[in-house]
Design a protein around this motif. Sequence first.
Motif, PDB file in Angstrom:
ATOM      1  N   PRO A  62       0.833  -1.200   0.000  1.00  0.00           N
ATOM      2  CA  PRO A  62       0.000   0.000   0.000  1.00  0.00           C
ATOM      3  C   PRO A  62       0.866   1.247   0.000  1.00  0.00           C
ATOM      4  O   PRO A  62       2.041   1.212   0.383  1.00  0.00           O
ATOM      5  CB  PRO A  62      -0.804  -0.130   1.295  1.00  0.00           C
ATOM      6  CG  PRO A  62       0.014  -1.017   2.167  1.00  0.00           C
ATOM      7  CD  PRO A  62       0.711  -1.968   1.243  1.00  0.00           C
ATOM      8  N   PRO A  63       0.317   2.375  -0.402  1.00  0.00           N
ATOM      9  CA  PRO A  63       1.125   3.590  -0.512  1.00  0.00           C
ATOM     10  C   PRO A  63       1.363   4.262   0.834  1.00  0.00           C
ATOM     11  O   PRO A  63       0.592   4.110   1.790  1.00  0.00           O
ATOM     12  CB  PRO A  63       0.274   4.481  -1.420  1.00  0.00           C
ATOM     13  CG  PRO A  63      -1.142   4.045  -1.134  1.00  0.00           C
ATOM     14  CD  PRO A  63      -1.063   2.571  -0.901  1.00  0.00           C
ATOM     15  N   GLY A  64       2.435   5.043   0.897  1.00  0.00           N
ATOM     16  CA  GLY A  64       2.691   5.945   2.013  1.00  0.00           C
ATOM     17  C   GLY A  64       2.674   5.288   3.371  1.00  0.00           C
ATOM     18  O   GLY A  64       3.192   4.193   3.572  1.00  0.00           O
ATOM     19  N   LEU A  65       2.039   5.970   4.313  1.00  0.00           N
ATOM     20  CA  LEU A  65       2.016   5.518   5.700  1.00  0.00           C
ATOM     21  C   LEU A  65       1.221   4.232   5.889  1.00  0.00           C
ATOM     22  O   LEU A  65       1.338   3.582   6.923  1.00  0.00           O
ATOM     23  CB  LEU A  65       1.446   6.616   6.596  1.00  0.00           C
ATOM     24  CG  LEU A  65       2.272   7.905   6.688  1.00  0.00           C
ATOM     25  CD1 LEU A  65       1.552   8.934   7.552  1.00  0.00           C
ATOM     26  CD2 LEU A  65       3.656   7.628   7.234  1.00  0.00           C
ATOM     27  N   LEU A  66       0.403   3.855   4.906  1.00  0.00           N
ATOM     28  CA  LEU A  66      -0.355   2.614   4.999  1.00  0.00           C
ATOM     29  C   LEU A  66       0.554   1.395   4.879  1.00  0.00           C
ATOM     30  O   LEU A  66       0.179   0.300   5.274  1.00  0.00           O
ATOM     31  CB  LEU A  66      -1.429   2.569   3.908  1.00  0.00           C
ATOM     32  CG  LEU A  66      -2.533   3.630   4.023  1.00  0.00           C
ATOM     33  CD1 LEU A  66      -3.485   3.516   2.847  1.00  0.00           C
ATOM     34  CD2 LEU A  66      -3.300   3.483   5.337  1.00  0.00           C
ATOM     35  N   LEU A 120       2.933  -0.249   6.538  1.00  0.00           N
ATOM     36  CA  LEU A 120       3.497  -0.229   7.886  1.00  0.00           C
ATOM     37  C   LEU A 120       4.949  -0.706   7.941  1.00  0.00           C
ATOM     38  O   LEU A 120       5.765  -0.111   8.653  1.00  0.00           O
ATOM     39  CB  LEU A 120       2.627  -1.058   8.827  1.00  0.00           C
ATOM     40  CG  LEU A 120       1.212  -0.511   9.070  1.00  0.00           C
ATOM     41  CD1 LEU A 120       0.464  -1.417  10.042  1.00  0.00           C
ATOM     42  CD2 LEU A 120       1.265   0.912   9.600  1.00  0.00           C
ATOM     43  N   PRO A 121       5.338  -1.767   7.224  1.00  0.00           N
ATOM     44  CA  PRO A 121       6.750  -2.152   7.263  1.00  0.00           C
ATOM     45  C   PRO A 121       7.670  -1.053   6.749  1.00  0.00           C
ATOM     46  O   PRO A 121       8.774  -0.853   7.273  1.00  0.00           O
ATOM     47  CB  PRO A 121       6.795  -3.394   6.365  1.00  0.00           C
ATOM     48  CG  PRO A 121       5.422  -3.967   6.436  1.00  0.00           C
ATOM     49  CD  PRO A 121       4.516  -2.771   6.504  1.00  0.00           C
ATOM     50  N   ALA A 176       7.875  -4.545  -5.585  1.00  0.00           N
ATOM     51  CA  ALA A 176       6.733  -4.691  -6.490  1.00  0.00           C
ATOM     52  C   ALA A 176       5.620  -5.509  -5.851  1.00  0.00           C
ATOM     53  O   ALA A 176       4.460  -5.415  -6.255  1.00  0.00           O
ATOM     54  CB  ALA A 176       7.181  -5.346  -7.797  1.00  0.00           C
ATOM     55  N   HIS A 177       5.971  -6.323  -4.841  1.00  0.00           N
ATOM     56  CA  HIS A 177       5.006  -7.202  -4.186  1.00  0.00           C
ATOM     57  C   HIS A 177       5.218  -7.148  -2.677  1.00  0.00           C
ATOM     58  O   HIS A 177       6.327  -6.909  -2.197  1.00  0.00           O
ATOM     59  CB  HIS A 177       5.162  -8.642  -4.687  1.00  0.00           C
ATOM     60  CG  HIS A 177       5.181  -8.767  -6.176  1.00  0.00           C
ATOM     61  ND1 HIS A 177       4.029  -8.766  -6.949  1.00  0.00           N
ATOM     62  CD2 HIS A 177       6.216  -8.874  -7.050  1.00  0.00           C
ATOM     63  CE1 HIS A 177       4.349  -8.875  -8.221  1.00  0.00           C
ATOM     64  NE2 HIS A 177       5.676  -8.942  -8.316  1.00  0.00           N
ATOM     65  N   ARG A 178       4.155  -7.412  -1.927  1.00  0.00           N
ATOM     66  CA  ARG A 178       4.248  -7.354  -0.467  1.00  0.00           C
ATOM     67  C   ARG A 178       5.022  -8.521   0.118  1.00  0.00           C
ATOM     68  O   ARG A 178       5.614  -8.402   1.180  1.00  0.00           O
ATOM     69  CB  ARG A 178       2.846  -7.330   0.151  1.00  0.00           C
ATOM     70  CG  ARG A 178       2.008  -6.126  -0.202  1.00  0.00           C
ATOM     71  CD  ARG A 178       0.668  -6.170   0.493  1.00  0.00           C
ATOM     72  NE  ARG A 178       0.784  -5.929   1.925  1.00  0.00           N
ATOM     73  CZ  ARG A 178      -0.246  -5.897   2.765  1.00  0.00           C
ATOM     74  NH1 ARG A 178      -1.464  -6.136   2.305  1.00  0.00           N
ATOM     75  NH2 ARG A 178      -0.071  -5.657   4.034  1.00  0.00           N
ATOM     76  N   GLY A 179       5.000  -9.668  -0.571  1.00  0.00           N
ATOM     77  CA  GLY A 179       5.544 -10.875   0.005  1.00  0.00           C
ATOM     78  C   GLY A 179       6.804 -11.385  -0.676  1.00  0.00           C
ATOM     79  O   GLY A 179       7.180 -10.940  -1.766  1.00  0.00           O
ATOM     80  N   TRP A 180       7.420 -12.365   0.006  1.00  0.00           N
ATOM     81  CA  TRP A 180       8.585 -13.063  -0.545  1.00  0.00           C
ATOM     82  C   TRP A 180       8.159 -14.039  -1.639  1.00  0.00           C
ATOM     83  O   TRP A 180       8.804 -14.158  -2.670  1.00  0.00           O
ATOM     84  CB  TRP A 180       9.297 -13.805   0.586  1.00  0.00           C
ATOM     85  CG  TRP A 180      10.582 -14.435   0.171  1.00  0.00           C
ATOM     86  CD1 TRP A 180      10.757 -15.710  -0.281  1.00  0.00           C
ATOM     87  CD2 TRP A 180      11.875 -13.817   0.155  1.00  0.00           C
ATOM     88  NE1 TRP A 180      12.076 -15.940  -0.570  1.00  0.00           N
ATOM     89  CE2 TRP A 180      12.786 -14.788  -0.303  1.00  0.00           C
ATOM     90  CE3 TRP A 180      12.340 -12.553   0.510  1.00  0.00           C
ATOM     91  CZ2 TRP A 180      14.153 -14.522  -0.432  1.00  0.00           C
ATOM     92  CZ3 TRP A 180      13.698 -12.291   0.388  1.00  0.00           C
ATOM     93  CH2 TRP A 180      14.585 -13.278  -0.084  1.00  0.00           C
ATOM     94  N   ASN A 181       7.078 -14.747  -1.369  1.00  0.00           N
ATOM     95  CA  ASN A 181       6.430 -15.623  -2.349  1.00  0.00           C
ATOM     96  C   ASN A 181       7.301 -16.797  -2.784  1.00  0.00           C
ATOM     97  O   ASN A 181       7.532 -17.045  -3.971  1.00  0.00           O
ATOM     98  CB  ASN A 181       5.952 -14.815  -3.560  1.00  0.00           C
ATOM     99  CG  ASN A 181       4.946 -13.760  -3.157  1.00  0.00           C
ATOM    100  OD1 ASN A 181       4.016 -14.038  -2.384  1.00  0.00           O
ATOM    101  ND2 ASN A 181       5.126 -12.530  -3.623  1.00  0.00           N
ATOM    102  N   GLY A 182       7.774 -17.531  -1.793  1.00  0.00           N
ATOM    103  CA  GLY A 182       8.454 -18.786  -2.040  1.00  0.00           C
ATOM    104  C   GLY A 182       9.653 -18.663  -2.956  1.00  0.00           C
ATOM    105  O   GLY A 182      10.482 -17.762  -2.823  1.00  0.00           O
ATOM    106  N   SER A 183       9.738 -19.581  -3.921  1.00  0.00           N
ATOM    107  CA  SER A 183      10.896 -19.611  -4.810  1.00  0.00           C
ATOM    108  C   SER A 183      10.980 -18.398  -5.719  1.00  0.00           C
ATOM    109  O   SER A 183      12.031 -18.148  -6.314  1.00  0.00           O
ATOM    110  CB  SER A 183      10.855 -20.889  -5.661  1.00  0.00           C
ATOM    111  OG  SER A 183       9.683 -20.919  -6.463  1.00  0.00           O
TER     112      SER A 183
END
Length: 255
Positions: free
Chosen positions: A25-29, A31-32, A68-75
């Motif tokens: 999410p953009p900006g302050l949203l 959180l990480p 580009a993505h929030r997660g690591w997403n495995g391999s």
Amino acid sequence: MAPRSPSAAVLVLHGGYENGTEPPPPGLLNLPGTRMRPFVRALRRATRAPESGPESGAGVLVRQVRYAHRGWNGSRADALHDALAALDALGEEAGGSGEAGGVPVVLLGHSMGARAALLAAGHPLVRGVVGLAPWCPPGDPVTQLAGRDVVLVHSSRDRITSPQATQSLTTRARRAGARTCMVTVRGGDHAMIRRAPAWHRLTTTLVTGLLGTGSLPEPVTAALGLPPTAEPTEGTLDLDRLRPRRGPAGLQPSP
């Protein structure tokens, strides 16, 4: 007058999630990402880093990876690919080719970002890694860390990522040829909210010390110099027992 090239750079990698293919999410949203803002501000103050690029004058660039993505997403290891692309872009911004001999970079990562930093450390620009509450799965490789300085900081109360896994990776990396150290923050947490000023001061001291613009605490320097055969406990330090140093980049007593 021709612009002066920066002397070094810091690349900041915030945390994320194990899975998640949607963009952050953009900006302050985000959180990480927001969690790392105080660290970025502290580093820019400590290094007098230019805000807009090398044309602002010589100094230490402080840049942040955009995932580009929030997660690591495995391999797929999406965060790792973003980190490597950011390193290439940083080399170009700093006036280099992205090859060995360019501007030296210290990677600063938290959680998922620390995992990406550790795996991206084989990039020729990288000189060191500071990982905060790192995510260190036991199967991750360490050979790419050979010749690098690696300092990992973990709360003894972390319930999201494992301090024991961090100590194990620190030991494995030392045996693979890295100079490593682990610092334990008693009473901290994964989000680095508890004892936040201590996290900020320690991180600034470590990053500037690895860059050569500040001084590392003596116990950290000693731990980085341990032989590959050192026991895991020899390279593990307690934040509250580190000797304070004076000066703007020095480690001050923790609250």
